[in-house]
Design a protein around this motif. Sequence first.
Motif: not given
Length: 191
Positions: A154-178
């Motif tokens: 079972n996997q999960y993810q959550f986080g937030v992305n900040y759109y600098i403008d309509s074409n660029l974003s930066v983000g931070v999140g927490y996720q369970d991957s392989e």
Amino acid sequence: MKLQQSVLCATLFASSLVLTGTAAAQSQQNQTQQHRHSAYNYASVGVADHDGGDSIVVEGSYEFKSPYFVSGYYRNFDNDAGSSADSLSAKLGRYFWLNSGLTADVGVRVGRVDFGPVDSNFWGVEANLRQRVDQFEFYGGLGWVDYTDAGSDNQYQFGVNYYIDSNLSVGVGYQDSEYGDGVRFRGSYHF
């Protein structure tokens, strides 16, 4: 050294995706304008700090016919013991507008992962919610993956992305991957 080579390869790959996305966006502007959801049209590069090592992730998504999209990623994992492993995945999904700025998506994904001594194919299902509030996009999701040679997860993810403008974003999140739980930082180009 291996991490530097991975960073260089990931940067070159992401740059080519950005250039391809820019060319596609320019040709689309010359055609009839079509509504596209930026959360499903992007190329990104990220780094994740997992329980037992670090990974570089190159991701992308393309909405080929609203509201259907394809996405995928390549992950290079360097574990703390000094070895390296790779994972590759592709997903076919559909999103739904639920409310102003709120979308849900569901998808099926397949891929291949290197767990060190064991390579395994996998398939899985996942669902995500995204809420856009001004320049912020909050997301969370759950998934299930079946590895042909390594059980299921079972996997999960959550986080937030900040759109600098309509074409660029930066983000931070927490996720369970392989490769386990981890904090992920990423930058994305949206088209």
